[in-house]
Design an enzyme around this catalytic site. Structure first.
Site, short mmCIF file in Angstrom:
data_model
loop_
_atom_site.label_atom_id
_atom_site.label_comp_id
_atom_site.label_asym_id
_atom_site.label_seq_id
_atom_site.Cartn_x
_atom_site.Cartn_y
_atom_site.Cartn_z
N GLY A 33 78.69 44.01 126.74
CA GLY A 33 78.71 42.55 126.88
C GLY A 33 79.83 41.82 126.15
O GLY A 33 80.20 40.72 126.53
N ASP A 73 70.03 37.69 119.98
CA ASP A 73 68.78 37.27 120.60
C ASP A 73 67.65 37.52 119.60
O ASP A 73 67.42 36.71 118.71
CB ASP A 73 68.63 38.05 121.91
CG ASP A 73 67.47 37.60 122.76
OD1 ASP A 73 67.26 36.40 122.90
OD2 ASP A 73 66.77 38.47 123.30
N LYS A 116 70.75 32.71 119.97
CA LYS A 116 69.53 32.00 120.39
C LYS A 116 68.56 32.01 119.21
O LYS A 116 67.71 32.92 119.12
CB LYS A 116 68.86 32.73 121.55
CG LYS A 116 69.59 32.68 122.87
CD LYS A 116 68.66 33.32 123.93
CE LYS A 116 69.43 33.90 125.06
NZ LYS A 116 68.58 34.73 125.95
P1 IMP Z 1 68.92 41.52 120.36
O1 IMP Z 1 68.89 42.85 119.73
O2 IMP Z 1 67.58 41.11 120.87
O3 IMP Z 1 69.53 40.46 119.49
O4 IMP Z 1 69.74 41.69 121.71
C1 IMP Z 1 71.06 41.40 121.87
C2 IMP Z 1 71.52 41.94 123.21
O5 IMP Z 1 70.61 41.55 124.24
C3 IMP Z 1 72.84 41.32 123.59
O6 IMP Z 1 73.91 42.11 123.15
C4 IMP Z 1 72.74 41.27 125.09
O7 IMP Z 1 73.21 42.47 125.67
C5 IMP Z 1 71.28 41.12 125.39
N1 IMP Z 1 70.91 39.72 125.68
C6 IMP Z 1 70.16 38.89 124.92
N2 IMP Z 1 70.02 37.69 125.48
C7 IMP Z 1 70.74 37.73 126.63
C8 IMP Z 1 71.01 36.76 127.66
O8 IMP Z 1 70.57 35.60 127.66
N3 IMP Z 1 71.79 37.21 128.68
C9 IMP Z 1 72.30 38.47 128.76
N4 IMP Z 1 72.07 39.40 127.81
C10 IMP Z 1 71.30 39.03 126.76
#
Ligand code: IMP
Ligand code: MG
Length: 183
Positions: free
Chosen positions: A44, A103, A131
């Site tokens: 990403g 996220d 977020k």
């Molecule tokens: P975390 O470990 O939950 O913080 O996840 C982060 C990863 O989730 C990011 O690197 C993204 O690949 C994916 N992700 C989280 N939110 C989104 C979104 O709104 N759109 C697309 N990918 C997301």
């Protein structure tokens, strides 16, 4: 091509440029003259990293890592897999992790801990988006482009089921698109 799947534009191409150059300014100041590894988290962060690195005026090398807490869909699996490790040995290196979005915070808190345990001299986090309403694990991020609301976004590298990464702006996906795949 994508117009039917995107509810609205959250961050325009122009606004993304502003956010990236703001991040570059801060990193250039904080890392002035410092040998630094930009650790680009696949997939990403690809487009974000390509723009970010061209605005950096410090001696960098790049490396890649792939970790995920997501499957194909839009919901977190709550698990992290390190699919590809960095090529460099992190020992005594200054590392800036480049991530598309924070996220739950799980991916980055695990990565930071992993690199610190392996003896990195310093670990900083640079994420284009965050977020805060979705945070499950506290994670300190030194450089965040902007906070966004709890909406699923795609474009500028961010995907849904591996699609939409090539969208030049960041848009909110119509819930109908991911709901139909969840069922
Ligand atoms: P975390 O470990 O939950 O913080 O996840 C982060 C990863 O989730 C990011 O690197 C993204 O690949 C994916 N992700 C989280 N939110 C989104 C979104 O709104 N759109 C697309 N990918 C997301
Ligand atoms: Mg993803």
């Amino acid at each position: 091509m994508f117009e039917n799947d995107i509810e609205y534009t959250l961050i325009s191409e122009e606004k993304i440029k502003e956010l990236v150059s703001g991040l570059c300014e801060r990193i250039n100041r904080d890392f002035f003259g410092k040998e630094t590894i930009l650790l680009i988290i696949l997939k990403g962060s690809l487009i974000f990293a390509a723009d970010l690195m061209r605005g950096l005026d410090i001696p960098i090398t790049i490396d890649f890592m792939q970790a995920s807490s997501y499957g194909m869909g839009s919901k977190t699996s709550g698990e992290i897999k390190i699919k590809k490790d960095m090529d460099n040995d992190p020992v005594d290196k200054h590392i800036i992790i480049v991530e598309d979005i924070i996220d739950s915070g799980r991916t980055l808190s695990l990565l930071r801990e992993n690199l610190e345990n392996r003896g990195a001299a310093s670990v900083s986090i640079c994420a284009l988006l965050s977020k805060p309403d979705r945070r499950e694990v506290e994670v300190r991020a030194e450089y965040v482009g902007t906070n966004i609301p709890d909406e699923f976004v795609v474009g500028y590298g961010l995907d849904f089921a591996e699609r939409y990464r090539n969208l030049p702006y960041i848009g909110v996906l119509k819930p109908i698109v991911y709901k139909s795949e969840d069922e």
